[in-house]
Design a protein around this motif. Structure first.
Motif, PDB file in Angstrom:
ATOM      1  N   VAL A 174       0.639   0.848  -5.474  1.00 15.11           N
ATOM      2  CA  VAL A 174      -0.702   1.214  -5.028  1.00 15.11           C
ATOM      3  C   VAL A 174      -1.483   1.752  -6.229  1.00 15.11           C
ATOM      4  CG1 VAL A 174      -2.015   2.735  -3.506  1.00 15.11           C
ATOM      5  CG2 VAL A 174       0.128   1.743  -2.724  1.00 15.11           C
ATOM      6  N   ILE A 175      -2.702   1.286  -6.355  1.00  8.13           N
ATOM      7  CA  ILE A 175      -3.579   1.741  -7.432  1.00  8.13           C
ATOM      8  C   ILE A 175      -4.307   2.987  -6.933  1.00  8.13           C
ATOM      9  CG2 ILE A 175      -5.487   1.132  -8.948  1.00  8.13           C
ATOM     10  CD1 ILE A 175      -4.838  -1.828  -8.286  1.00  8.13           C
ATOM     11  N   PRO A 176      -4.202   4.114  -7.653  1.00 11.33           N
ATOM     12  CA  PRO A 176      -4.933   5.321  -7.233  1.00 11.33           C
ATOM     13  C   PRO A 176      -6.404   5.222  -7.631  1.00 11.33           C
ATOM     14  CG  PRO A 176      -3.748   5.776  -9.244  1.00 11.33           C
ATOM     15  CD  PRO A 176      -3.372   4.373  -8.833  1.00 11.33           C
ATOM     16  N   SER A 209      -8.980  -1.667 -17.571  1.00 13.35           N
ATOM     17  CA  SER A 209      -9.869  -2.384 -18.491  1.00 13.35           C
ATOM     18  C   SER A 209     -11.288  -1.802 -18.470  1.00 13.35           C
ATOM     19  CB  SER A 209      -9.916  -3.869 -18.138  1.00 13.35           C
ATOM     20  OG  SER A 209     -10.409  -4.053 -16.830  1.00 13.35           O
ATOM     21  N   GLY A 210     -11.603  -1.031 -17.439  1.00 14.36           N
ATOM     22  CA  GLY A 210     -12.931  -0.430 -17.376  1.00 14.36           C
ATOM     23  C   GLY A 210     -13.218   0.169 -16.015  1.00 14.36           C
ATOM     24  N   LYS A 229     -11.282  -0.935 -12.895  1.00  8.44           N
ATOM     25  CA  LYS A 229     -10.841  -2.323 -12.968  1.00  8.44           C
ATOM     26  C   LYS A 229      -9.504  -2.294 -13.718  1.00  8.44           C
ATOM     27  CE  LYS A 229     -14.647  -3.476 -15.042  1.00  8.44           C
ATOM     28  NZ  LYS A 229     -15.669  -4.224 -15.775  1.00  8.44           N
ATOM     29  N   THR A 230      -8.427  -2.738 -13.067  1.00  8.57           N
ATOM     30  CA  THR A 230      -7.101  -2.673 -13.679  1.00  8.57           C
ATOM     31  C   THR A 230      -6.482  -4.067 -13.742  1.00  8.57           C
ATOM     32  OG1 THR A 230      -5.729  -2.434 -11.696  1.00  8.57           O
ATOM     33  CG2 THR A 230      -6.819  -0.431 -12.521  1.00  8.57           C
ATOM     34  N   GLU A 231      -5.322  -4.132 -14.416  1.00  7.02           N
ATOM     35  CA  GLU A 231      -4.615  -5.406 -14.521  1.00  7.02           C
ATOM     36  C   GLU A 231      -4.093  -5.872 -13.163  1.00  7.02           C
ATOM     37  OE1 GLU A 231      -1.417  -4.655 -17.263  1.00  7.02           O
ATOM     38  OE2 GLU A 231      -0.613  -3.031 -16.053  1.00  7.02           O
TER      39      GLU A 231
END
Length: 163
Positions: free
Chosen positions: A1-3, A30-31, A77-79
């Motif tokens: 899970v992305i926090p 990434s941003g 924004k993540t991988e």
């Protein structure tokens, strides 16, 4: 899970807010996408969007209004995809400027001269529409640093103006 990202208000003044963004995860970021919302005269919600590159960030948003509530929302924004949203609220310091006194005068069937009183060296927004609903949802608008502007309108329509 992305926090969700952590938004920390670093400082604020009459016309600016500085905040930092960071993630409490090892997922590569990434941003960020940041939205700053405020309500203008209870009729119109305004928004400014920032797209920020990189993992950690300190941002300063300027040209704000004194003693005005702002909501800052952000997602990373993540991988692995986009994170959930985070929100913070802050009220700028100082005294909110007095509302300008607006006068609108038809020059001809398609031009209206708008003039108002108020402080110098600030940016004014002029909003106009043919109904209160349109004025709230999607008004025509222009900005200026002067105290008057001529706006072009459709003939045979009545308009509402807000500065």
């Amino acid at each position: 899970v992305i926090p969700p990202p952590v938004i920390h208000i670093e400082s604020y003044s009459e016309d600016s807010i500085s905040f930092s963004l960071k993630m409490t995860t090892n997922i590569k970021v990434s941003g960020y996408v940041v939205n700053i919302y405020w309500t203008f005269d209870t009729h119109r919600q305004e928004k400014r969007t920032l797209v920020i590159e990189g993992e950690k960030s300190i941002q300063k948003v300027a040209n704000l209004t004194a003693h005005t509530p702002y909501e800052i929302s952000a997602w990373a924004k993540t991988e692995l995809g986009d994170s959930p949203l985070s929100f913070v609220h802050v009220v700028t310091s100082g005294t909110r400027p007095a509302a300008p006194s607006l006068k609108a005068k038809a020059i001809n069937q398609t031009a209206v001269e708008c003039s108002w009183t108020g402080p110098r060296n600030v940016v004014y927004g002029i909003f106009y529409a043919t109904s209160f609903l349109e004025l709230y949802r999607s008004p025509h608008n222009t900005t200026t640093t002067s105290h008057n502007v001529t706006v072009l309108v459709q003939r045979d329509e009545q308009y509402l103006f807000l500065v």
